[in-house]
Design an enzyme around this catalytic site. Sequence first.
Site, PDB file in Angstrom:
ATOM      1  CE1 TYR A  40      -6.082  -5.186   4.233  1.00 28.84           C
ATOM      2  CE2 TYR A  40      -4.132  -5.875   3.009  1.00 28.84           C
ATOM      3  CZ  TYR A  40      -4.696  -5.259   4.107  1.00 28.84           C
ATOM      4  OH  TYR A  40      -3.895  -4.701   5.076  1.00 28.84           O
TER       5      TYR A  40
ATOM      6  CB  SER B 269      -0.917  -3.585   2.812  1.00 30.66           C
ATOM      7  OG  SER B 269      -0.566  -4.943   2.619  1.00 30.66           O
TER       8      SER B 269
END
Length: 249
Positions: free
Chosen positions: A166, A153
């Site tokens: 995350y 990500s």
Amino acid sequence: MQNYQAPEGLLTDRIILVTGAGDGIGRVAAKTYAAHGATVILLGRTISKLESVYDEIEAAGHPKPAIVPLNLEGAAVKDYEEMAMTIEQNFGRLDGLLHNAGILGTRSPVELYDPETWTRVMQVNVTAPFLLTRALIPLLRQSGDASVIFSSSGVGRKAKAYWGAYAVSKFALEGLSQLLADELDDERHNVRVNSLNPGATRTSMRIMAYPAENPNQNVNPDALMPSYLYLMGADSRGVNGQQLSAQSK
């Protein structure tokens, strides 16, 4: 890579395991790999979703896939080891592993972040990929040309406020990817390992992360498949330990 044109039969006779295969990018990747000749092992926690992907692959006339129901949040070491034994008994090797499963958790400042949510995100996004890869390395070594892809990500490469567990989990996956790439980088192993950032994509997780965003401004998972095919196929031999992106933006 982003404009890669996969040749017909790119993945013929390859055995590829995809985690999070019931939804989003994982679902599309599994179907795409099957369409290019792979026997795909569908791993996820919701059997009905996996069965839906299975039926679509079979209806399209592609190689018959396999289903491995597994809840990454609660799976123990023995579950991964037993799964590896089952794959070995049925296929003898593994040619590809796409780590796509993951959860978002909550977006909040660290000082307000719920510790239980933090632990859950790290379990699913980091510990599970570690345990799964650990169990499958012997099978990957049985392949003459194996590829492991870790889904990354943007916030796993450049942290941003409020992304909490995350972001940290994706940083950890980048480290695991680099570690494995270095450990397995020799002719004896024939295993390459890379991380791939899909970028802004029209998925349920993206909608959760950006509820005010117009989802139509993001690409569908299908648009990312050239990168996923390139890294999984033989044309990416020699590409190892890289931090790559499926979109230019």
